[in-house]
Design an enzyme around this catalytic site. Sequence first.
Site, PDB file in Angstrom:
ATOM      1  N   THR A 171     -67.225  38.727 -46.350  1.00 12.31           N
ATOM      2  CA  THR A 171     -67.305  38.353 -47.342  1.00 12.31           C
ATOM      3  C   THR A 171     -67.967  40.388 -48.107  1.00 12.31           C
ATOM      4  O   THR A 171     -67.991  41.178 -47.252  1.00 12.31           O
ATOM      5  CB  THR A 171     -68.287  37.499 -48.058  1.00 12.31           C
ATOM      6  OG1 THR A 171     -68.749  36.799 -47.304  1.00 12.31           O
ATOM      7  CG2 THR A 171     -68.794  37.475 -49.184  1.00 12.31           C
TER       8      THR A 171
ATOM      9  N   ARG B 289     -61.761  24.531 -48.095  1.00 11.73           N
ATOM     10  CA  ARG B 289     -63.219  24.357 -47.922  1.00 11.73           C
ATOM     11  C   ARG B 289     -63.319  25.460 -48.762  1.00 11.73           C
ATOM     12  O   ARG B 289     -62.994  26.634 -49.024  1.00 11.73           O
ATOM     13  CB  ARG B 289     -63.452  25.054 -46.664  1.00 11.73           C
ATOM     14  CG  ARG B 289     -65.054  25.715 -45.810  1.00 11.73           C
ATOM     15  CD  ARG B 289     -64.666  26.265 -46.335  1.00 11.73           C
ATOM     16  NE  ARG B 289     -66.450  27.088 -45.710  1.00 11.73           N
ATOM     17  CZ  ARG B 289     -66.938  28.368 -45.728  1.00 11.73           C
ATOM     18  NH1 ARG B 289     -65.947  29.434 -45.887  1.00 11.73           N
ATOM     19  NH2 ARG B 289     -67.786  28.729 -45.464  1.00 11.73           N
TER      20      ARG B 289
END
Lengths: 324, 324
Positions: A193, A221
Amino acid sequence: MNTILQQWITGQVLLVSSRLMSAGITRDWGVAIHGGAGSIPVEMPPGRRDECMAALKGILDLGVQLLSAGTAAVDVAEQLVTGLEDEPLFNAGRGSVFNIDGEHELEAAIMDGSSLDCGAAAGLRTVRNPIRLARCIMDHTGHVMLAGSGAEEYAQSIGMERVDPSWFDTDRRLAELERYKAEPATLEQEGSTVGAVVRDVEGRLASATSTGGMTGKMAGRIGDSPLVGCGTYADEGCAVSCTGRGEDFVRHVAAHKVALLAGSGGLGARAAVERVLRMMPDAAGGIIAIDREGVPVALFSSRGMYRGRADSTGLFETLIHGEE
Amino acid sequence: MNTILQQWITGQVLLVSSRLMSAGITRDWGVAIHGGAGSIPVEMPPGRRDECMAALKGILDLGVQLLSAGTAAVDVAEQLVTGLEDEPLFNAGRGSVFNIDGEHELEAAIMDGSSLDCGAAAGLRTVRNPIRLARCIMDHTGHVMLAGSGAEEYAQSIGMERVDPSWFDTDRRLAELERYKAEPATLEQEGSTVGAVVRDVEGRLASATSTGGMTGKMAGRIGDSPLVGCGTYADEGCAVSCTGRGEDFVRHVAAHKVALLAGSGGLGARAAVERVLRMMPDAAGGIIAIDREGVPVALFSSRGMYRGRADSTGLFETLIHGEE
């Protein structure tokens, strides 16, 4: 004292540690960024290590310039994450991982702690900068979150830059998918991330997070990054951005928990992040946060975290592992 | 005393009101359900009022039977919300509202407080019971949340019942969309969600929420219901399900805030729900919750909320407005 803290106290909860909040020196401004936490090998190829450090320094320096010039926290958070998305070294925007179908599905969220305004987007396949779309959703739609084809249609309608899905491809992430398909259990997700947390000169807090998710994820997802309260949160007391296995951060609503403990709970950002990471012993990941005093915090339970911190007292550091 | 509370206390936060948690009598089991909060006219057509009350009583009675027989909280929550989805009177599953494109996009989440396991689905167009898909995502995917076409493909792969999108249509919701298109600002959203919170005989807590969203929402919009921590949350101390304008519940991470205040914060469910509703003065909506003592709570700041409560002491009530 913020409103929530007042309400908390009048509600019979005595905060003996609230003094911690005013024990330090308040910075004019502060910022922390991350490029993901995960199983980053301590012995990185020198070239890659130098590239990552240079990228982090460039983004952090942009933050210093913007904050010194008085830019609002939410604008700084958006710009820093936009820069991290465009950097192919990190798993967000260009350089995002592939899902199990060999496609990219990108997601991001942004939150302005001074207003609790927030915006999020998920399931993006052609939007170059997911964080910019999240910001537009926050500012212009009356909604908080758009996903999938509806989000793409909205991006199209406002003229946001879109790219061919192959624009996000990198050889490195494709090799990761191939390793995942060969042995799903053994792939160590290296950096999952990107994010930024900011306190501006007016004392406003903001956070932003963006990701391509995890290699080999199922189609559709959604992880913690675009979920307000889970991977991204900011209020008047604390701004938070998380990285790691998203499902763990969702079930603990980790970002909101950090913010409540830091602000209303009176712990401040560092102790709050430490506490929440301890609450998730099975979750290898990292959290960056900044509270009203402006001390940027970047802590992790994984092997490493690409990260940087700077503030108006002259702090300026970029790190990958713990021992630097 | 639960683990989080212990950690909270050892972390220097003194909870003077924690005694409140043990002041009452613990029920063997308890349950609260809702069929949405909103601008429900006090003068409802008698036929519709009777239909709604009969539907709530039927679902609540199912909960009583299941809980008396020792069924696990998470299974009860799933079954009650499945029943509410199949009831066309309420905005979830069949009877869901239309988005601005005249389509249905359904979403749901479920959470088992004893394990923090959770599952969520959003952007569904053909899955008859979104809450059942959320449960399968929780149990079988390793992920927490799937959305859009990826979620539909997963539903197909496990043989979950799918229907033509027109199966969700009702004349009443179509008329609402037409009113919205004529005058967007004036449409009062009447009942926005369904949900259940449960404490079983083993003391386990669970919550589930499902919705068609809000009439006239943008395509791709995700509300609070499927967002863990926002519209749905459960831990060892409290289970929570919210209804109202989703964006407000997202920015306040309302369900997680209720659970933290009720459990770790020592307020218990009723005071915690009251506190969080007061923190959101501009958000007309409602919250159902149940804590470790098993007293079911259903409170709202809107004109009405379709709701029911039952517990092992003999409580059994279904209500729509405040004055009953």
